[in-house]
Enzyme design. Sequence first.
Site, PDB file in Angstrom:
ATOM      1  N   GLY A  11     -88.069   1.175  73.433  1.00 62.88           N
ATOM      2  CA  GLY A  11     -87.321   0.009  72.999  1.00 62.88           C
ATOM      3  C   GLY A  11     -88.172  -1.247  73.052  1.00 62.88           C
ATOM      4  O   GLY A  11     -89.312  -1.241  73.534  1.00 62.88           O
ATOM      5  N   PHE A  12     -87.628  -2.322  72.565  1.00 63.36           N
ATOM      6  CA  PHE A  12     -88.333  -3.600  72.469  1.00 63.36           C
ATOM      7  C   PHE A  12     -88.860  -4.059  73.830  1.00 63.36           C
ATOM      8  O   PHE A  12     -90.068  -4.246  74.030  1.00 63.36           O
ATOM      9  CB  PHE A  12     -87.363  -4.617  71.855  1.00 63.36           C
ATOM     10  CG  PHE A  12     -87.814  -6.046  71.882  1.00 63.36           C
ATOM     11  CD1 PHE A  12     -89.144  -6.395  71.660  1.00 63.36           C
ATOM     12  CD2 PHE A  12     -86.891  -7.055  72.099  1.00 63.36           C
ATOM     13  CE1 PHE A  12     -89.551  -7.724  71.659  1.00 63.36           C
ATOM     14  CE2 PHE A  12     -87.277  -8.387  72.090  1.00 63.36           C
ATOM     15  CZ  PHE A  12     -88.612  -8.718  71.881  1.00 63.36           C
ATOM     16  N   ILE A  13     -87.985  -4.194  74.809  1.00 62.86           N
ATOM     17  CA  ILE A  13     -88.392  -4.684  76.122  1.00 62.86           C
ATOM     18  C   ILE A  13     -89.144  -3.606  76.888  1.00 62.86           C
ATOM     19  O   ILE A  13     -90.160  -3.876  77.541  1.00 62.86           O
ATOM     20  CB  ILE A  13     -87.163  -5.166  76.915  1.00 62.86           C
ATOM     21  CG1 ILE A  13     -86.509  -6.368  76.212  1.00 62.86           C
ATOM     22  CG2 ILE A  13     -87.545  -5.545  78.349  1.00 62.86           C
ATOM     23  CD1 ILE A  13     -85.151  -6.747  76.759  1.00 62.86           C
ATOM     24  N   TYR A 156     -69.277  -3.830  74.645  1.00 63.19           N
ATOM     25  CA  TYR A 156     -70.659  -3.797  75.131  1.00 63.19           C
ATOM     26  C   TYR A 156     -70.769  -4.535  76.455  1.00 63.19           C
ATOM     27  O   TYR A 156     -71.298  -4.002  77.447  1.00 63.19           O
ATOM     28  CB  TYR A 156     -71.587  -4.428  74.098  1.00 63.19           C
ATOM     29  CG  TYR A 156     -72.946  -4.812  74.650  1.00 63.19           C
ATOM     30  CD1 TYR A 156     -73.853  -3.846  75.067  1.00 63.19           C
ATOM     31  CD2 TYR A 156     -73.315  -6.155  74.764  1.00 63.19           C
ATOM     32  CE1 TYR A 156     -75.096  -4.200  75.583  1.00 63.19           C
ATOM     33  CE2 TYR A 156     -74.552  -6.515  75.282  1.00 63.19           C
ATOM     34  CZ  TYR A 156     -75.430  -5.536  75.688  1.00 63.19           C
ATOM     35  OH  TYR A 156     -76.655  -5.885  76.205  1.00 63.19           O
ATOM     36  N   LYS A 160     -71.643  -3.145  80.401  1.00 66.12           N
ATOM     37  CA  LYS A 160     -72.760  -3.641  81.204  1.00 66.12           C
ATOM     38  C   LYS A 160     -72.263  -4.238  82.522  1.00 66.12           C
ATOM     39  O   LYS A 160     -72.886  -4.053  83.572  1.00 66.12           O
ATOM     40  CB  LYS A 160     -73.564  -4.672  80.422  1.00 66.12           C
ATOM     41  CG  LYS A 160     -74.220  -4.124  79.158  1.00 66.12           C
ATOM     42  CD  LYS A 160     -75.171  -2.976  79.454  1.00 66.12           C
ATOM     43  CE  LYS A 160     -76.528  -3.470  79.927  1.00 66.12           C
ATOM     44  NZ  LYS A 160     -77.499  -2.351  80.080  1.00 66.12           N
TER      45      LYS A 160
END
Length: 349
Positions: A11-13, A156, A160
Amino acid sequence: MQSVLITGSAGFIGFHLSKLLLAHGFRVVGLDDLNDYYDVSLKEARHDMLSREPDGENFTPVIGKVETPGLLMDLFRDHGFDYVIHLAAQAGVRYSIENPRSYLESNLIGTFEILEAARAYPPKHMLLASTSSAFGANTEMPYKETQRADHQMSFYAATKKSTESMAHSYAHLFDLPVTMFRFFTVYGPWGRPDMALFKFTKAILAGRPIDVYNHGDMKRDFTYVEDLIEAIRLLMDAIPKRPVDGLIPEGDSLSPVAPYRVVNIGNNDSVHLTAFIKAIEAATGIEAKKNMLPMQPGDVPATWADASLLRDLTGYQPKTSVEEGVAEFVKWYRDYYRPNAAGADRANG
């Protein structure tokens, strides 16, 4: 050599963090399922780059879903991780309205699997990603970790926030040191195609209009990815300890009953969406055509992090301006996708 598990490593991070920790001498096991929520080839390219880093021999990619029963238990047993950084999740506020089950499976069941594995094979420190969306309907700005966060506005965000509660219970019951970090709007090179900066840049370079929600009257705490991963690296050493007497230092989010803490990672500023778009226009040299639209369900009009706890714990504060960060993204986008080369616009794939 210390070992770290990074879930969501393609993923991006996760990609940027894996690259940083490899450079700092860690052995990194990267777990990712390479799902098709967005362009799989972009995820594959990130993993491929990690394997080709100067320390790439210390990167072990594992393809699989965090929610798969027993997968994480086996990885913890086989590798004996010193640190665990859990980034894998189904992301996106808007997609959670269309496909909530994927959030249930990845975010809740996946977090349960990683907590069970850590219970059996405890690492020195577990760091789990949450989101600024957990603050929900809060209107008091800037957001502080000590504020109540009870009214999430999307499924979402609800999943979280639920993972924060799950992790706290394991920290309390099994003395597992846990840091939850709440990310704000992260952007930068190799970013996700579903995020505003990527979509805006792609549309502007192609001469298409961009969709601007709430008629542009939105503010975000835009956090450059290199700042974010440096903050995570420093927080790895800020291991929370269970308070002996239940007394918490002023401004700290440390739990009174567990080695558990929530930390904002943001730029400590709130930038108007119109200013963000102007930064993209400056970086591309093109004025954007705009479709002004109402607010989308589940969105919030503003986010703004109080990053003083991060500074108190690590001495670090994100510092990259939106103008600098956006310019770096646009440069990467042009280099990677070559949008002006005939037949070479991979972003349209």
